[in-house]
Design a protein around this motif. Structure first.
Motif, PDB file in Angstrom:
ATOM      1  N   MET A   1      94.197  42.137  69.181  1.00 57.21           N
ATOM      2  CA  MET A   1      95.524  41.903  67.829  1.00 57.21           C
ATOM      3  C   MET A   1      94.910  41.595  67.165  1.00 57.21           C
ATOM      4  N   ASP A   2      95.339  42.135  65.483  1.00 56.02           N
ATOM      5  CA  ASP A   2      95.340  42.077  64.462  1.00 56.02           C
ATOM      6  C   ASP A   2      94.630  40.396  63.811  1.00 56.02           C
ATOM      7  N   ALA A   3      95.655  40.103  64.552  1.00 59.16           N
ATOM      8  CA  ALA A   3      94.963  38.489  63.599  1.00 59.16           C
ATOM      9  C   ALA A   3      93.898  37.886  64.330  1.00 59.16           C
ATOM     10  N   ILE A   7      91.395  36.731  61.317  1.00 58.91           N
ATOM     11  CA  ILE A   7      90.430  35.261  61.820  1.00 58.91           C
ATOM     12  C   ILE A   7      89.219  35.517  61.643  1.00 58.91           C
ATOM     13  N   ASN A   8      88.485  36.490  62.542  1.00 61.44           N
ATOM     14  CA  ASN A   8      87.238  37.047  62.567  1.00 61.44           C
ATOM     15  C   ASN A   8      86.013  37.020  61.479  1.00 61.44           C
ATOM     16  N   ASP A   9      87.514  37.825  60.605  1.00 58.28           N
ATOM     17  CA  ASP A   9      86.643  38.472  59.307  1.00 58.28           C
ATOM     18  C   ASP A   9      86.679  37.222  58.340  1.00 58.28           C
ATOM     19  N   TYR A  10      87.680  36.329  58.436  1.00 59.11           N
ATOM     20  CA  TYR A  10      87.319  35.542  57.527  1.00 59.11           C
ATOM     21  C   TYR A  10      86.332  33.677  57.669  1.00 59.11           C
ATOM     22  N   ILE A  11      85.929  34.216  58.721  1.00 61.31           N
ATOM     23  CA  ILE A  11      85.052  33.219  59.504  1.00 61.31           C
ATOM     24  C   ILE A  11      83.832  33.794  58.926  1.00 61.31           C
ATOM     25  N   LYS A 227      92.307  29.925  66.024  1.00 65.95           N
ATOM     26  CA  LYS A 227      93.232  30.406  67.300  1.00 65.95           C
ATOM     27  C   LYS A 227      94.833  29.557  67.868  1.00 65.95           C
ATOM     28  N   THR A 228      94.457  28.658  68.148  1.00 66.37           N
ATOM     29  CA  THR A 228      94.657  27.163  69.116  1.00 66.37           C
ATOM     30  C   THR A 228      95.688  26.962  67.852  1.00 66.37           C
ATOM     31  N   THR A 281      93.192  22.281  56.348  1.00 68.92           N
ATOM     32  CA  THR A 281      93.033  22.432  57.375  1.00 68.92           C
ATOM     33  C   THR A 281      91.779  23.265  58.096  1.00 68.92           C
ATOM     34  N   TRP A 282      91.877  24.529  57.531  1.00 66.88           N
ATOM     35  CA  TRP A 282      91.546  25.617  57.679  1.00 66.88           C
ATOM     36  C   TRP A 282      90.412  26.221  56.860  1.00 66.88           C
TER      37      TRP A 282
END
Lengths: 300, 576
Positions: A1-3, A7-11, A227-228, A281-282
């Motif tokens: 999934m692209d999401a 998320i990976n890239d962002y972190i 993700k959660t 939060t993120w």
């Protein structure tokens, strides 16, 4: 999934410092909006007060009379304005400021006799003021209890403060956005703010528990928590957007429907709060925890 | 044998000893199923009992229509001290217009002296206590048998023109003032007599509040209503919902009128004397119209009332000269009826006490209102309307439909997001089933008959409560997502031991999250001003039901569901 990749890239690519800075700028802007409102409004309050808090009377009637005719008809009473709003169907909204008991009584009698099926809402000035104090008390107690609970859960200073700060940011942002879109404070919006206090810490608790109490590589843990957490926030947002749409704009599709004020108010505030919660939060909370864990790692 | 097959065998070998109990024997699932069944039973009980096509759900005023009133009880509880000799001196100097000296103060007696004389009637008129009077050398000595507390009570009562009664606060004597006063006004009243207020609360006692509630209930019943919920909010406010009533002006006037009835008799000119209060009325008839087209309310006095009327009438010779003395009836100090007694009535009263009287009000509405007030009695304190409103029923019907649509569409929207994330029916279906069950169980609690000592059952669903349900379902789904992600960490159902550990971990997060929602809304429940109590109750019950009943069952359901999936997957593997 692209999401997942996003998320990976962002972190991987965002430094903890940047994560913390951006939401703090948003927080400062929100506080600025509230301060501006307090400075410019006649009551010098950070938010506009609705009729429930200031006192007054709102009457909704079904009538073919024009607003001007109605203004003339009720010129004996302290009528503030008459609104003819599509979202309420063929109904007119008459707004009065506070008046003495005798006039109030006379107004009720006139409405009783002339218009059937009228909606009347009257709040006395003193009761309104009591409600204001009540609202301030409620929000402070609620926030305080939440903060105490968070400290009891985590028993460490920095992570607890991170959670409380991001909850605070959510509420400040929601309040500032209410100013921006011109909403005033009602009992409904106060309830929404309370809900937000309790609810916006959910994802922060998830994040903090996962990062502090589980073993594993930090970025991996953040990714899983994100993700959660994002799924959680998105489902709630979806439900709230539907609620907002049906309570606010359904009359565009089904003309017999009308606006449900309290539902529209509650859902609007919660949507703003949850949007802020994603950021806080993120970015804010995650950034603080990363810096905290790094420093703790160096110290060890 | 390859490694996969070995693993499978190992898994099967451990299954019988380590497996979860069968689904139908699992107490978490049992409680959940029972709760759903119970809730459905409660919700649809009207259909079962009366074949009436309704549900047990009670809607709030904003959905069913009606009138609401928010009333403030006008009164205060105070503790205060003052110098009783200063009170007596100040008050009697005002009354007698001459200087007086207080000569003796003891715990149950006060003696004072002044030059000149005054009739006993005058000395007794302020009501400070029963007096004994001695006159010698044109100097009068008066001994009042009274106490410090009685003096202060009477002083406040006379000066404020209202009833003041003794009460207790933390085992100490306090005074309940039955009208609207401020601490400042009391202090300025007490300062000249060396006193000050030591405690002030602008609320009435719980007993006064409850007495008021009972009488108000009777009055509103007089409007033809049954079962009017009057909810006290603190000791200061009453909130009343009049379902199905669309006459705000009428309801307000009934509630805001204390209804104190008094009969006085004309002595001469403007001078009148008190005869009796409404308490002396035993029975009230229905309003009727006389032959002159004027409406009146017949009523019967209690024997002591009839005696009081006769005694006072005879004192002023009204029974013999009825045309010189009017009988005046007041409601809340306003004259509602005055007329001289008919000759026949006067003659009858001359012989014996008469208990059957009629108050002639003229109009029918006035007669009906008087009847209501006479029947119910006077309110201990006045009520001020501080908020009120009226909602039409048609709009409520529309709102219900709109909210039903909103609820269904919201579930679909949530389902789509969950489906995009998990893409597995075996996760999505148990999730939606659990979520739906939470709504049913909350509605079940709301539909139970209200129990006085159990505040969390049988409440009315108003617009805010329904919004609360949707909000709770939103958080509920979140918690199910936490459980799912925790249990499925790594994508597959883990062995039973790890599964159990992960469920525990998930619950540690869920419990914390639920606790914060609980504490954030608890103040609204305990302090709330009434309007949003429904929202608070719904949310709190929703959180408790979710954490205690629905989510534990989900943890079990998801295991069962995914176990099936694993079995399918293994068979597929074996087929390869």
């Amino acid at each position: 999934m692209d999401a997942d990749k996003l998320i990976n890239d962002y972190i991987d690519r965002t430094s903890p410092r940047l994560m913390v800075t951006l939401p703090l700028i948003v927080l400062l802007l929100s506080l600025g909006v509230l301060a501006f409102h307090a400075y410019t409004s006649p009551e010098n309050l950070p938010m506009a007060l609705g009729m429930e808090f200031t006192g007054g009377t709102v009457i909704t009637i079904d009538t073919d009379e024009t607003p001007q005719q109605l203004l003339n008809e009720f010129s004996d009473f302290p009528i503030v304005n008459v609104r003819e709003a599509k979202e309420y169907g063929n109904r007119k909204l008459l707004q009065f400021s506070t008046m003495d008991d005798a006039r109030q009584k006379r107004l009720n009698q006139i409405i009783d006799q002339k218009y059937s099926g009228a909606d009347i809402k009257h709040v006395g000035e003193i009761f309104g003021r009591a409600l204001q104090q009540e609202a301030v008390r409620l929000v402070s107690y609620s926030f305080l209890l939440m903060a105490i609970l968070v400290f009891l859960f985590f028993r460490t200073v920095v992570p607890s403060i991170a959670v409380i700060l991001s909850a605070f940011s959510d509420i400040v942002f929601a309040a500032a956005m209410m100013d921006v879109v011109g909403m005033s404070l009602s009992m409904g919006t106060v309830a929404a703010l309370l809900m937000l206090i309790g609810y916006s810490v959910d994802t922060d608790i998830l994040l903090t528990t996962r990062l502090l109490k589980r073993t594993g590589e930090l970025k991996m843990k953040i990714r899983e928590a994100m993700k959660t957490g994002l799924t959680m926030t998105l489902t709630t947002l979806a439900a709230l957007v539907v609620l907002f749409a049906v309570s606010t704009g359904a009359y565009l599709i089904v003309p017999s429907f009308s606006r449900i004020d309290i539902v529209s108010d509650i859902s609007t505030v919660l949507i703003f709060g949850l949007l802020a919660d994603i950021l806080n939060t993120w970015m804010l909370n995650t950034g603080i925890l990363r810096l905290y864990l790094q420093r703790r790692g160096e110290a060890a | 044998m390859n490694r996969k097959a070995m693993k499978r065998m190992a898994a099967r070998a451990t299954q019988p000893t380590e497996a979860e109990p069968q689904l139908k024997n699992d107490f978490r699932v049992l409680i959940w199923v029972l709760a759903i069944a119970g809730a459905l039973l409660v919700i649809f009980s009207p259909v079962l009992i009366s074949s009436d096509l309704g549900t047990g759900i009670k809607y709030g005023l904003d959905l069913d229509g009606g009138t609401w009133l928010q009333l403030q009880l006008q009164g205060a509880v105070v503790q205060a001290g003052a110098d009783e000799s200063k009170i007596i001196r100040q008050e009697y100097e005002r009354l007698l217009g001459t200087a007086i000296t207080v000569t003796d103060v003891s715990s149950n007696r006060i003696t004072f002296m002044f030059n000149g004389t005054a009739p006993k009637e005058t000395i007794d008129s302020p009501g400070y206590g029963s007096s004994s009077i001695n006159v010698s050398d044109n100097r009068t000595s008066v001994t009042l048998s009274t106490t410090k507390q009685q003096v202060l009570q009477k002083f406040l009562s006379n000066r404020l023109g209202t009833e003041v009664v003794f009460t207790q606060r933390r085992d100490e004597l306090a005074y309940e003032i039955r009208s609207n006063v401020t601490e400042e006004s009391l202090n300025s009243l007490l300062a000249p007599v060396g006193g000050k207020v030591t405690y002030f609360s602008d609320a009435v006692t719980a007993k006064t509040r409850d007495d008021t509630k009972v009488i108000l209930d009777r009055k509103l019943n007089g409007l033809g209503l049954k079962e009017i919920p009057i909810r006290p909010i603190g000791d200061k406010y009453l909130l009343i919902d009049l379902a199905g009533v669309y006459n705000l002006a009428e309801a307000e006037s009934i509630a805001a009128t204390p209804g104190k009835f008094e009969i006085r008799i004309q002595v001469e000119g403007n001078r009148t004397e008190h005869v009796l209060y409404g308490e002396q009325i035993q029975d009230v008839g229905v309003p009727k119209v006389n032959d002159r087209g004027s409406w009146g309310v017949p009523f019967t006095l209690k024997p002591e009332g009839a005696v009081a009327l006769r005694d006072t009438a005879m004192k002023y010779n009204a029974t013999k000269e009825p045309d010189k003395h009017e009988l005046i009836m007041y409601l809340d100090n306003m004259v509602i009826f005055n007329a001289t007694m008919a000759d026949s009535l006067a003659a009858q009263m001359q012989r014996a006490p008469v208990s059957d009287l009629e108050a002639n009000t003229g109009g029918k509405d006035a007669a009906t209102k008087l009847q209501i007030h006479l029947r119910a009695g006077a309110l201990p304190v006045s009520l001020k309307v501080v908020g009120s409103g009226q909602v039409s029923a048609t709009l409520g019907e529309q709102f219900k439909l709109q909210l039903l649509i909103a609820g269904i569409v919201a579930v679909i929207a949530v389902a789509i997001i969950v489906a995009l994330r998990y893409r597995r029916r075996r996760i999505i279906l148990p999730m939606l089933a659990t979520s739906t069950s939470e709504v049913i169980i909350i509605l079940g609690f709301a539909s139970l008959p209200p129990v006085a000592w159990l505040p969390f059952v049988g409440w009315q669903l108003d617009l805010a409560s329904i919004t609360g349900i949707i909000a709770v379902v939103g958080t509920g789904i979140d918690h199910l997502i936490i459980i799912t992600d925790e249990v499925l960490h790594g994508g597959r159902l883990p062995p039973i031991k790890i599964y159990r550990m992960r469920v525990l971990k998930a619950f540690s997060i869920i419990l914390m999250a639920a606790a914060t929602v609980f504490v954030a809304l608890a103040p609204l429940y305990f302090l709330g001003f009434g309007a949003l109590k429904g929202f608070a109750i719904t949310t709190i019950i929703g959180v408790v039901v979710g954490v205690g009943i629905a989510r534990p069952a989900y943890a079990r359901l998801i295991h069962e569901s995914l176990k099936g999936e694993m079995a399918v997957a293994e068979e597929e593997e074996a087929d390869e």
